[in-house]
Structures are given as C-alpha cells and as structure tokens.
Design a protein around this motif. Structure first.
Motif: not given
Length: 356
Positions: A258-260, A295-296, A250-254, A279-283
């Motif tokens: 998914f978490m939401n 980007r994946p 998954p990319n950042f947006k996906e 990386e999680m903060t950016v996501a």
C-alpha cells in the motif's frame, strides 16, 4: 532528412518528423512490423509516430529507438567512448600477505560499486554489520583516504566473491551474461539490475551522464539499476481490507505494498495508524516474508478508514491497477541497453541490409 536528426542526443539532436520517419522506412525497405521487432516495441506504438496527428500533438519518437535504427543500418557511426577508472594500487589484490597492503575506504567504495552488489551482500562477504558498511560506503563524514581495517583472509574472500581478484580483472569489462549481449531474435535476455550496475560502474560514468548519452531520464535509468525494478512479488491486497463489511486490518505485506504503490512516507503512516517504529520497520523489511507477515496489524478500523479518506481511496479500482503494476517486472529497454553496449565497444552494431 535534416542533419540535426542524425546527431547524438547530447550534440543537439532534434526528433524526426513523421515524414522523416516515413522517408527512413522507405529508404531501408523494412516494414513497420520489422522495424518494431528490431527494437522490441509494439508495432501499433510505432505506427503512431508515422501519423501527422501524433506529431502535431507533440509526441516524438524515442531517441534510443531512432539512434539504434541509424547505427544498425550504417547511416551513422556509433559513439566511441572509453571507460574511466579510479586508480587502485595493485598491492591490495596481492594474495601474498607479506606484499599485501590494506585498502583505504575509497578503494573499498570503488570495488563495491564496480561489483554491483548491495550493502547487505557486502556486509555478509566481509562479516561485518550492515550499518557499518553503509557508513563506510555512503557517509560523507568518512574520509576516503582513511584505512579500511580488515584482515587479509577476509579481504581475499571478499575479492573472490565480487569477482575482482586482480588489477587486471578490475580493468577488464564486467563479466556480463552472454544472453544480454545478444540481439533480439538471437536469444537475447534483458540484463538484471546487478548487471546494469556493474556495467555503469565499469564505465566510470554517473547514471546521469549515461542517461544523457541515450536520451533517457536519469531517474528511469536509476530505476532499472534498482532490484525493485525486476522484483516480481505478490502485491495483492485483499478486498475486505477496504470494505466495511467483514473488514480486517492489513497485514505487514499488504501495508508495505500500500505504501509503495502510493509513495507514502512510512513514518507518517506509522504515526497515523498508531504503529510503533519497530512495527513499521518489520513491515518494510523485504528479506523476511514468512508467515508472520500474514498476521493482521494492530490497526483499528477507525484509524484505517480515516487514512483512506485522507488519501481519497474510496474504492479498490485504483488500488488494483497499482498493485498489478507493482507486482510486474520492468526491464531496461533493449535499444537503450544496446546503444550503451555499442558506445563502449562491448558489442558491435548490427550490420543490417536495406531491402530495396
């Protein structure tokens, strides 16, 4: 109809039976379709409340729908509530620097809440770091009587941006869009979350107190006040993220979507997918949705499928239903909004005639 069904919610309101709803409908002479249109609900949904089977199953008509009908046909008087406002000194609004007094933290908090603006917007207006704004506005360690050190020019700019440049403007009702004050069928448009936040702050009541007035859950009213409720975004997740053949990470947006939709703890997911905190903060960041978010992520197929298995996500059916819901805008129900406006005198109740 017994008297309990005519009471305000907080005074011991009892939902009407299907027979009492039918009696009301007959008394006013309006059709089910007309009554449904009055509160902007599906007529099929309303017809269910006229069935004895629905009542036996324990399903009851929503308080705000019922109360709005009663007030609109003059069967009951609307509540008469007055806003309560914390005291602010007039000198903090003075454009004359020699007469101006520096605000204290509690006054800053009141004005920010009254404005409906987010912490990030306030940080931009005052040209200070967002973490400092969050500390000033929300930290219990920051005493409200402490001075808020800001120069006069920046403070005046801030007051202008939030639309509260004087004590008179502070005491006045919020400047809500005209369309959200209209009736259904007369050009009504639902308020956005910022409008609702401004209104709630102006009343001086908590969301919990206002929710009790209109018979709504506090969490639901809070949701309508959040920007997320009307944020329409592309919440899709590509099928191959969940498939073995042709899989990609998954990319950042996906991942954020998914978490939401599954209400997952971001830091726990970061640990399980071996992602760094950065990386999680950016996501999670929603303000930056540039090409970099496409980007994946550096996630292995093994770790991803272990996570899916633990969450019992075995196909995309559930995910597609939830993502469709995530990308949709949700607005406050018309009858709830209208009752609140009527209770505080911002609009007059409709004066509808009976067709008998």
């Amino acid at each position: 109809m017994h008297s309990e069904i005519l009471k305000p919610f907080s005074d011991g309101w009892v939902p009407p039976t299907c027979a009492e709803i039918a009696e009301f409908k007959k008394a006013v002479g309006w059709s089910t379709n007309e009554l449904a249109a009055l509160v902007d609900v599906d007529p099929k949904h309303l017809r269910n409340y006229l069935k004895e089977k629905t009542y036996i199953q324990g399903k009851r008509i929503q308080y705000s729908t019922w109360r709005f009908w009663l007030e609109s046909f003059g069967i009951v008087e609307p509540l008469k509530l007055e806003p309560t406002k914390p005291y602010l000194q007039s000198k903090i609004f003075s454009s004359d620097k020699s007469q101006w007094r520096e605000p204290v933290v509690s006054e800053l908090r009141v004005l920010v809440t009254r404005s409906g603006y987010s912490d990030s917007a306030v940080a931009r207006f005052l040209e200070i770091e967002e973490p400092l704004v969050k500390h000033l506005l929300h930290s219990p360690k920051k005493v409200g009587s402490s001075p808020f050190h800001v120069n006069h020019e920046k403070w005046m700019f801030f007051l202008g941006k939030i639309g509260i440049s004087s004590l008179t403007e502070y005491k006045s009702p919020p400047n809500l869009p005209e369309a959200c004050l209209k009736a259904i069928g007369e050009g009504y448009e639902p308020p956005n979350p910022k409008d609702i936040r401004q209104f709630v702050a102006w009343t001086g009541r908590t969301p919990s107190e206002l929710a009790a007035i209109v018979g709504e859950e506090e969490s639901r009213l809070g949701f309508y006040m959040s920007n997320r409720s009307t944020r329409q975004t592309d919440a899709t997740i590509e099928d191959r993220v969940f498939g073995v053949d042709g899989w990609r990470a998954p990319n950042f947006k996906e991942l954020r979507t998914f978490m939401n939709i599954l209400s997952l703890d971001p830091m726990e997911i970061a640990h399980r997918l071996k992602l760094s905190k950065q990386e999680m903060t950016v996501a999670l960041a929603t303000r930056d949705n540039g090409m970099g978010k496409e980007r994946p992520l550096p996630v292995t197929q093994e770790d991803w499928f272990k996570l899916l298995d633990s969450l019992k996500v075995f196909n995309t059916d559930k995910i597609k239903k939830l993502t469709a819901r995530e990308g949709r805008a949700y607005y406050i129900q018309y009858s709830i909004w209208r009752l609140l406006l009527q209770s505080f005198g911002l609009v007059e109740p409709l004066k509808l005639e009976r067709k008998i």
